[in-house]
Write a protein that holds these residues in place. Structure first.
Motif, PDB file in Angstrom:
ATOM      1  N   LEU A  96       0.716  -1.315   0.052  1.00  0.00           N
ATOM      2  CA  LEU A  96      -0.005   0.083  -0.170  1.00  0.00           C
ATOM      3  C   LEU A  96       0.839   1.391  -0.149  1.00  0.00           C
ATOM      4  N   LEU A  97       1.950   1.132   0.531  1.00  0.00           N
ATOM      5  CA  LEU A  97       2.808   2.199   0.750  1.00  0.00           C
ATOM      6  C   LEU A  97       4.049   2.593  -0.143  1.00  0.00           C
ATOM      7  N   ASP A  98       4.335   1.341  -0.920  1.00  0.00           N
ATOM      8  CA  ASP A  98       5.506   1.237  -1.828  1.00  0.00           C
ATOM      9  C   ASP A  98       4.968   2.135  -3.101  1.00  0.00           C
ATOM     10  N   ALA A  99       6.307   2.220  -3.853  1.00  0.00           N
ATOM     11  CA  ALA A  99       6.096   2.857  -5.271  1.00  0.00           C
ATOM     12  C   ALA A  99       6.642   1.974  -6.086  1.00  0.00           C
ATOM     13  N   THR A 100       7.263   0.791  -5.970  1.00  0.00           N
ATOM     14  CA  THR A 100       7.552  -0.049  -6.798  1.00  0.00           C
ATOM     15  C   THR A 100       7.259  -1.726  -6.236  1.00  0.00           C
ATOM     16  N   GLY A 101       7.389  -2.678  -6.889  1.00  0.00           N
ATOM     17  CA  GLY A 101       7.145  -3.888  -6.417  1.00  0.00           C
ATOM     18  C   GLY A 101       7.345  -5.097  -7.647  1.00  0.00           C
ATOM     19  N   THR A 102       7.724  -6.115  -7.260  1.00  0.00           N
ATOM     20  CA  THR A 102       7.880  -7.220  -8.016  1.00  0.00           C
ATOM     21  C   THR A 102       7.237  -8.501  -7.755  1.00  0.00           C
ATOM     22  N   VAL A 103       6.631  -9.315  -8.540  1.00  0.00           N
ATOM     23  CA  VAL A 103       5.824 -10.486  -8.448  1.00  0.00           C
ATOM     24  C   VAL A 103       6.229 -11.633  -9.276  1.00  0.00           C
ATOM     25  N   THR A 104       6.686 -12.517  -8.936  1.00  0.00           N
ATOM     26  CA  THR A 104       6.975 -13.728  -9.653  1.00  0.00           C
ATOM     27  C   THR A 104       5.768 -14.845  -9.613  1.00  0.00           C
ATOM     28  N   PHE A 105       5.354 -15.409 -10.623  1.00  0.00           N
ATOM     29  CA  PHE A 105       4.298 -16.242 -10.855  1.00  0.00           C
ATOM     30  C   PHE A 105       4.241 -17.184 -11.930  1.00  0.00           C
ATOM     31  N   HIS A 106       3.771 -18.179 -11.821  1.00  0.00           N
ATOM     32  CA  HIS A 106       3.501 -19.293 -12.605  1.00  0.00           C
ATOM     33  C   HIS A 106       2.064 -18.979 -13.351  1.00  0.00           C
ATOM     34  N   ALA A 107       1.837 -18.864 -14.444  1.00  0.00           N
ATOM     35  CA  ALA A 107       0.399 -18.612 -15.150  1.00  0.00           C
ATOM     36  C   ALA A 107       0.164 -20.211 -15.967  1.00  0.00           C
ATOM     37  N   HIS A 108      -0.769 -20.900 -15.662  1.00  0.00           N
ATOM     38  CA  HIS A 108      -0.779 -22.061 -16.264  1.00  0.00           C
ATOM     39  C   HIS A 108      -2.092 -21.928 -17.547  1.00  0.00           C
ATOM     40  N   TYR A 109      -1.795 -22.763 -18.476  1.00  0.00           N
ATOM     41  CA  TYR A 109      -2.670 -22.385 -19.689  1.00  0.00           C
ATOM     42  C   TYR A 109      -2.745 -23.650 -20.314  1.00  0.00           C
ATOM     43  N   ARG A 110      -3.845 -23.618 -21.370  1.00  0.00           N
ATOM     44  CA  ARG A 110      -3.950 -25.016 -22.252  1.00  0.00           C
ATOM     45  C   ARG A 110      -4.082 -24.470 -23.611  1.00  0.00           C
ATOM     46  N   GLU A 111      -3.437 -24.880 -24.717  1.00  0.00           N
ATOM     47  CA  GLU A 111      -3.364 -24.619 -26.028  1.00  0.00           C
ATOM     48  C   GLU A 111      -3.447 -25.619 -26.757  1.00  0.00           C
ATOM     49  N   ALA A 112      -4.126 -25.864 -27.734  1.00  0.00           N
ATOM     50  CA  ALA A 112      -4.327 -27.006 -28.805  1.00  0.00           C
ATOM     51  C   ALA A 112      -4.420 -28.366 -27.897  1.00  0.00           C
ATOM     52  N   GLY A 113      -5.028 -28.136 -26.689  1.00  0.00           N
ATOM     53  CA  GLY A 113      -5.179 -29.553 -25.945  1.00  0.00           C
ATOM     54  C   GLY A 113      -3.968 -29.784 -25.039  1.00  0.00           C
ATOM     55  N   ARG A 114      -2.823 -28.765 -25.035  1.00  0.00           N
ATOM     56  CA  ARG A 114      -1.662 -29.090 -24.424  1.00  0.00           C
ATOM     57  C   ARG A 114      -1.642 -28.356 -23.265  1.00  0.00           C
ATOM     58  N   PRO A 115      -1.194 -28.803 -22.042  1.00  0.00           N
ATOM     59  CA  PRO A 115      -0.933 -27.727 -20.726  1.00  0.00           C
ATOM     60  C   PRO A 115       0.388 -26.918 -21.079  1.00  0.00           C
ATOM     61  N   GLY A 116       0.391 -25.809 -20.413  1.00  0.00           N
ATOM     62  CA  GLY A 116       1.707 -25.193 -20.586  1.00  0.00           C
ATOM     63  C   GLY A 116       1.791 -24.034 -19.267  1.00  0.00           C
ATOM     64  N   THR A 117       2.994 -23.694 -19.072  1.00  0.00           N
ATOM     65  CA  THR A 117       3.330 -22.654 -17.789  1.00  0.00           C
ATOM     66  C   THR A 117       4.061 -21.649 -18.437  1.00  0.00           C
ATOM     67  N   LEU A 118       3.591 -20.399 -18.048  1.00  0.00           N
ATOM     68  CA  LEU A 118       4.547 -19.176 -18.387  1.00  0.00           C
ATOM     69  C   LEU A 118       4.861 -18.697 -16.850  1.00  0.00           C
ATOM     70  N   THR A 119       6.208 -18.710 -16.638  1.00  0.00           N
ATOM     71  CA  THR A 119       6.709 -18.153 -15.534  1.00  0.00           C
ATOM     72  C   THR A 119       7.502 -16.670 -15.683  1.00  0.00           C
ATOM     73  N   GLU A 120       6.969 -15.877 -14.850  1.00  0.00           N
ATOM     74  CA  GLU A 120       7.696 -14.406 -15.116  1.00  0.00           C
ATOM     75  C   GLU A 120       7.982 -13.802 -13.873  1.00  0.00           C
ATOM     76  N   HIS A 121       9.057 -12.827 -13.712  1.00  0.00           N
ATOM     77  CA  HIS A 121       9.233 -11.993 -12.649  1.00  0.00           C
ATOM     78  C   HIS A 121       8.794 -10.726 -13.264  1.00  0.00           C
ATOM     79  N   SER A 122       7.853 -10.168 -12.780  1.00  0.00           N
ATOM     80  CA  SER A 122       7.177  -8.803 -13.210  1.00  0.00           C
ATOM     81  C   SER A 122       7.480  -7.929 -12.541  1.00  0.00           C
ATOM     82  N   ARG A 123       7.655  -6.701 -12.963  1.00  0.00           N
ATOM     83  CA  ARG A 123       8.040  -5.495 -12.154  1.00  0.00           C
ATOM     84  C   ARG A 123       6.736  -4.549 -12.579  1.00  0.00           C
TER      85      ARG A 123
END
Length: 139
Positions: A96-123
């Motif tokens: 709440l009091l910060d001006a910057t932050g980072t989040v590392t996450f795993h976003a899971h998806y399906r495409e053409a019947g196959r599972p996948g995961t996007l992992t990102e360190h976001s600013r």
């Protein structure tokens, strides 16, 4: 996924659990942020709202929540890619009091019947008092 519209998104998600994984109803979680009646209070909340926007095909919200210096002119979502689950791995600052932050996450998806995961360190940074996505590194 195509671009979502407010009316279609509301009808498609009425009474459903929010795609962001919070466990709350979409109407009480990311919907007010997507609709502009609320702001994400933290960098993690913004990350969750952006995942939900990907899951719902809301490219307009994704662009609005992107920092002006790194925002693309257009955003085409991948047809046939369905975002299914978000895992937050780590959050640094972004409160709440910060001006910057980072989040590392795993976003899971399906495409053409196959599972996948996007992992990102976001600013994330505050722009005009609100949290926005600056950029990220896929890992």
């Amino acid at each position: 996924m195509g671009r979502g519209t407010g009316g279609r998104r509301a009808n498609a998600t009425a009474g459903r659990v929010c795609p962001c994984g919070s466990g709350q109803a979409y109407a009480d979680c990311c919907s007010p942020v997507h609709g502009g009646t609320a702001q994400a209070p933290t960098a993690e909340a913004l990350m969750r709202s952006r995942f939900s926007a990907f899951a719902l095909g809301d490219a307009d919200y994704l662009l609005r929540s992107w920092h002006s210096s790194t925002r693309p002119a257009r955003l085409e979502l991948t047809p046939g890619q369905r975002w299914t689950r978000l895992e937050i791995a780590e959050t640094e600052r972004g409160g709440l009091l910060d001006a910057t932050g980072t989040v590392t996450f795993h976003a899971h998806y399906r495409e053409a019947g196959r599972p996948g995961t996007l992992t990102e360190h976001s600013r994330f940074v505050r722009e005009d008092g609100r949290w926005v996505y600056l950029d990220g590194d896929q890992i």
